[in-house]
Write a protein that holds these residues in place. Structure first.
Motif, mmCIF file in Angstrom:
data_model
loop_
_atom_site.group_PDB
_atom_site.id
_atom_site.type_symbol
_atom_site.label_atom_id
_atom_site.label_comp_id
_atom_site.label_asym_id
_atom_site.label_seq_id
_atom_site.Cartn_x
_atom_site.Cartn_y
_atom_site.Cartn_z
ATOM 1 N N ALA A 198 0.845 -1.204 0.000
ATOM 2 C CA ALA A 198 0.000 0.000 0.000
ATOM 3 C C ALA A 198 0.878 1.252 0.000
ATOM 4 O O ALA A 198 0.526 2.263 -0.616
ATOM 5 C CB ALA A 198 -0.912 -0.032 1.219
ATOM 6 N N VAL A 199 2.040 1.189 0.653
ATOM 7 C CA VAL A 199 2.953 2.349 0.673
ATOM 8 C C VAL A 199 3.413 2.669 -0.747
ATOM 9 O O VAL A 199 3.414 3.833 -1.172
ATOM 10 C CB VAL A 199 4.176 2.061 1.601
ATOM 11 N N GLN A 200 3.773 1.635 -1.495
ATOM 12 C CA GLN A 200 4.205 1.858 -2.895
ATOM 13 C C GLN A 200 3.076 2.487 -3.714
ATOM 14 O O GLN A 200 3.310 3.386 -4.524
ATOM 15 C CB GLN A 200 4.605 0.530 -3.548
ATOM 16 N N VAL A 201 1.859 2.011 -3.501
ATOM 17 C CA VAL A 201 0.722 2.536 -4.280
ATOM 18 C C VAL A 201 0.476 3.998 -3.898
ATOM 19 O O VAL A 201 0.272 4.856 -4.774
ATOM 20 C CB VAL A 201 -0.544 1.673 -4.054
ATOM 21 N N ARG A 202 0.546 4.296 -2.594
ATOM 22 C CA ARG A 202 0.337 5.705 -2.163
ATOM 23 C C ARG A 202 1.417 6.605 -2.744
ATOM 24 O O ARG A 202 1.157 7.733 -3.143
ATOM 25 C CB ARG A 202 0.348 5.792 -0.635
ATOM 26 N N THR A 203 2.655 6.108 -2.793
ATOM 27 C CA THR A 203 3.751 6.906 -3.376
ATOM 28 C C THR A 203 3.439 7.247 -4.826
ATOM 29 O O THR A 203 3.607 8.393 -5.263
ATOM 30 C CB THR A 203 5.090 6.123 -3.299
ATOM 31 N N GLU A 204 2.957 6.243 -5.585
ATOM 32 C CA GLU A 204 2.610 6.508 -6.999
ATOM 33 C C GLU A 204 1.443 7.480 -7.094
ATOM 34 O O GLU A 204 1.400 8.326 -7.983
ATOM 35 C CB GLU A 204 2.271 5.196 -7.734
ATOM 36 N N LYS A 205 0.503 7.360 -6.147
ATOM 37 C CA LYS A 205 -0.656 8.275 -6.136
ATOM 38 C C LYS A 205 -0.194 9.719 -5.903
ATOM 39 O O LYS A 205 -0.720 10.655 -6.500
ATOM 40 C CB LYS A 205 -1.631 7.885 -5.020
ATOM 41 N N GLU A 206 0.796 9.876 -5.015
ATOM 42 C CA GLU A 206 1.329 11.240 -4.778
ATOM 43 C C GLU A 206 1.994 11.781 -6.041
ATOM 44 O O GLU A 206 1.851 12.948 -6.385
ATOM 45 C CB GLU A 206 2.334 11.223 -3.622
ATOM 46 N N ARG A 207 2.718 10.911 -6.761
ATOM 47 C CA ARG A 207 3.387 11.342 -7.997
ATOM 48 C C ARG A 207 2.383 11.630 -9.108
ATOM 49 O O ARG A 207 2.614 12.475 -9.957
ATOM 50 C CB ARG A 207 4.334 10.244 -8.491
ATOM 51 N N HIS A 208 1.283 10.870 -9.129
ATOM 52 C CA HIS A 208 0.304 10.975 -10.234
ATOM 53 C C HIS A 208 -1.092 11.053 -9.617
ATOM 54 O O HIS A 208 -1.854 10.076 -9.656
ATOM 55 C CB HIS A 208 0.406 9.743 -11.149
ATOM 56 N N PRO A 209 -1.438 12.207 -9.045
ATOM 57 C CA PRO A 209 -2.689 12.295 -8.277
ATOM 58 C C PRO A 209 -3.958 12.044 -9.093
ATOM 59 O O PRO A 209 -4.972 11.650 -8.530
ATOM 60 C CB PRO A 209 -2.678 13.726 -7.719
ATOM 61 N N ASP A 210 -3.886 12.239 -10.436
ATOM 62 C CA ASP A 210 -5.101 12.040 -11.238
ATOM 63 C C ASP A 210 -5.252 10.599 -11.741
ATOM 64 O O ASP A 210 -6.254 10.266 -12.382
ATOM 65 C CB ASP A 210 -5.085 12.973 -12.467
ATOM 66 N N ALA A 211 -4.249 9.788 -11.476
ATOM 67 C CA ALA A 211 -4.279 8.419 -12.020
ATOM 68 C C ALA A 211 -5.256 7.537 -11.245
ATOM 69 O O ALA A 211 -5.410 7.671 -10.029
ATOM 70 C CB ALA A 211 -2.879 7.821 -11.956
ATOM 71 N N LEU A 212 -5.915 6.636 -11.985
ATOM 72 C CA LEU A 212 -6.759 5.619 -11.342
ATOM 73 C C LEU A 212 -5.892 4.406 -11.011
ATOM 74 O O LEU A 212 -4.962 4.083 -11.759
ATOM 75 C CB LEU A 212 -7.886 5.177 -12.284
ATOM 76 N N VAL A 213 -6.213 3.738 -9.906
ATOM 77 C CA VAL A 213 -5.450 2.550 -9.497
ATOM 78 C C VAL A 213 -6.207 1.307 -9.974
ATOM 79 O O VAL A 213 -7.375 1.101 -9.623
ATOM 80 C CB VAL A 213 -5.259 2.504 -7.964
ATOM 81 N N LEU A 214 -5.531 0.497 -10.800
ATOM 82 C CA LEU A 214 -6.120 -0.741 -11.339
ATOM 83 C C LEU A 214 -5.331 -1.924 -10.766
ATOM 84 O O LEU A 214 -4.118 -1.982 -10.936
ATOM 85 C CB LEU A 214 -6.026 -0.769 -12.870
ATOM 86 N N SER A 215 -6.009 -2.849 -10.107
ATOM 87 C CA SER A 215 -5.263 -3.922 -9.418
ATOM 88 C C SER A 215 -5.780 -5.307 -9.762
ATOM 89 O O SER A 215 -6.979 -5.502 -9.993
ATOM 90 C CB SER A 215 -5.372 -3.744 -7.899
ATOM 91 N N HIS A 216 -4.856 -6.254 -9.721
ATOM 92 C CA HIS A 216 -5.216 -7.668 -9.871
ATOM 93 C C HIS A 216 -5.649 -8.174 -8.490
ATOM 94 O O HIS A 216 -5.035 -7.799 -7.477
ATOM 95 C CB HIS A 216 -3.983 -8.455 -10.365
ATOM 96 N N PRO A 217 -6.675 -9.046 -8.443
ATOM 97 C CA PRO A 217 -7.151 -9.505 -7.123
ATOM 98 C C PRO A 217 -6.165 -10.399 -6.373
ATOM 99 O O PRO A 217 -6.449 -10.784 -5.233
ATOM 100 C CB PRO A 217 -8.453 -10.240 -7.441
ATOM 101 N N GLU A 218 -5.021 -10.732 -6.966
ATOM 102 C CA GLU A 218 -3.988 -11.459 -6.205
ATOM 103 C C GLU A 218 -3.227 -10.522 -5.265
ATOM 104 O O GLU A 218 -2.382 -10.978 -4.489
ATOM 105 C CB GLU A 218 -2.999 -12.126 -7.163
ATOM 106 N N CYS A 219 -3.514 -9.211 -5.327
ATOM 107 C CA CYS A 219 -2.817 -8.274 -4.422
ATOM 108 C C CYS A 219 -3.413 -8.360 -3.009
ATOM 109 O O CYS A 219 -4.553 -8.789 -2.811
ATOM 110 C CB CYS A 219 -2.983 -6.842 -4.923
ATOM 111 N N GLU A 220 -2.629 -7.885 -2.032
ATOM 112 C CA GLU A 220 -3.070 -7.825 -0.625
ATOM 113 C C GLU A 220 -4.313 -6.936 -0.506
ATOM 114 O O GLU A 220 -4.482 -5.984 -1.279
ATOM 115 C CB GLU A 220 -1.969 -7.185 0.235
#
Ligand code: 13P
Ligand code: SF4
Length: 317
Positions: free
Chosen positions: A178-200
């Motif tokens: 989740a920390v990695q995802v939040r870091t990317e969100k800070e870098r790209h605030p308008d981006a949508l997060v798309l995830s595979h259900p194998e993630c935590e």
């Protein structure tokens, strides 16, 4: 001097072979394949193939499933050692123990599993059809193997069922934090997060969309947004970029990478087409038993949601 791609084309035509590749294989492999897709799509293509030889560029459970569904074909893999660690993650004896403990139990087996585990299961699923197939089962108690993350994601969608989880996971998706995802969100605030259900689950909680590799690719194409943080293996970038130019795709840092999928290379495809030596073998007994849950998946998936996968890249060669 012919290029390796031309040599592969020639061998493929001479031997009436077809190349199937998963979205996690290297770009050059996806580029030369006749069909590229997620596990569900590739299983369906393998069943319908009229080629004499199927070259399956993926990991062993995918090659095995192709052989189980199409026993008359020679199924080759560029590297037979390409394996999915999660496919083995069910303790011996646990399925029998669960069957003793729960009446009315359905053992639901993610297709990312060995043929031996499929033999002990009632139905297979993939990440693109698991929810619909479990909803359609008459059983209340569901033992979901081997992936606890996909299992818990599915459990939340089917609150009417008692979904029992197994302690397995994909080491590649489980490393995304989740920390990695939040870091990317800070870098790209308008981006949508798309995830595979194998993630935590904490990664899934940050996601705007959750789906199989093919579903993620379709979603990115249909969305009004043009920036995406993609929480799955980096190989999907090839299809995302070629299918949706002008859109921007970011991955958690470090990029998730499945080393087994990367064992599929052009050199190995050429070699296996030439020598036909990396042959997927399954005993008749195992094949017969493992066919039942795979066929049940394909039939149930068609009846609950008619096929919509159109990710074929046939004709790229
Ligand atoms: P898909 O079925 O979404 O392609 O997933 C396969 C896989 O191995 C995910 O890690
Ligand atoms: Fe298995 Fe994970 Fe690799 Fe998919 S990404 S093949 S689940 S190890």
């Amino acid at each position: 001097m012919q290029t390796i791609k031309n040599q592969i084309r020639q061998l493929k035509a001479e031997k009436n072979a077809v190349i199937l590749a998963h979205y996690y294989t290297p770009d050059a492999v996806q580029e030369i394949a006749d069909y590229v897709g997620d596990s569900f799509y590739l299983a369906k293509i393998a069943r319908l193939s009229t080629a004499d030889i199927i070259v399956f560029c993926g990991v062993s459970f995918m090659g095995e499933s192709a052989k189980i569904l199409n026993p008359g074909k020679k199924v080759l893999m560029p590297d037979l050692t390409a394996d999915c660690p999660m496919a083995h993650m069910v303790k011996p004896g646990l399925i029998e123990e669960m069957r003793r403990r729960y009446e009315d139990l359905a053992v639901v087996c993610y297709i990312n599993s060995t043929a031996e585990l499929k033999c002990q299961s009632d139905v297979c699923v993939t990440s693109s059809n698991a929810v619909n197939i479990i909803k359609a089962l008459p059983n209340h108690n569901i033992f979901f193997i081997p992936d606890r993350h996909l299992g818990s994601y599915v459990a939340a969608q089917v609150p009417e069922k008692n979904v029992i989880l197994n302690d397995g996971c994909c080491p590649i998706h489980a490393k995304i934090t989740a920390v990695q995802v939040r870091t990317e969100k800070e870098r790209h605030p308008d981006a949508l997060v798309l995830s595979h259900p194998e993630c935590e689950s904490d990664v899934l909680a940050l996601s705007d969309y959750i789906g199989s590799t093919a579903d993620i690719i379709r979603y990115a194409g249909a969305s009004d947004c043009c920036e995406f943080i993609v929480c799955t293996e980096e190989g999907v970038l090839f299809e995302l970029q070629s299918g949706h130019p002008g859109r921007h795709f970011y991955f958690p840092d470090p990029h998730p990478c499945c080393p087994d999928m990367k064992l599929n290379t052009l050199e190995r495809i050429w070699d296996v087409l030439k020598n036909e030596d990396q042959v997927v073998m399954i005993s008749d007994d195992v094949r017969r038993q493992a066919l039942f849950p795979l066929e049940r998946m394909l039939q149930t998936a068609d009846s609950v949601s008619p096929a919509t996968h159109t990710s074929s890249t046939e004709g790229r060669l």
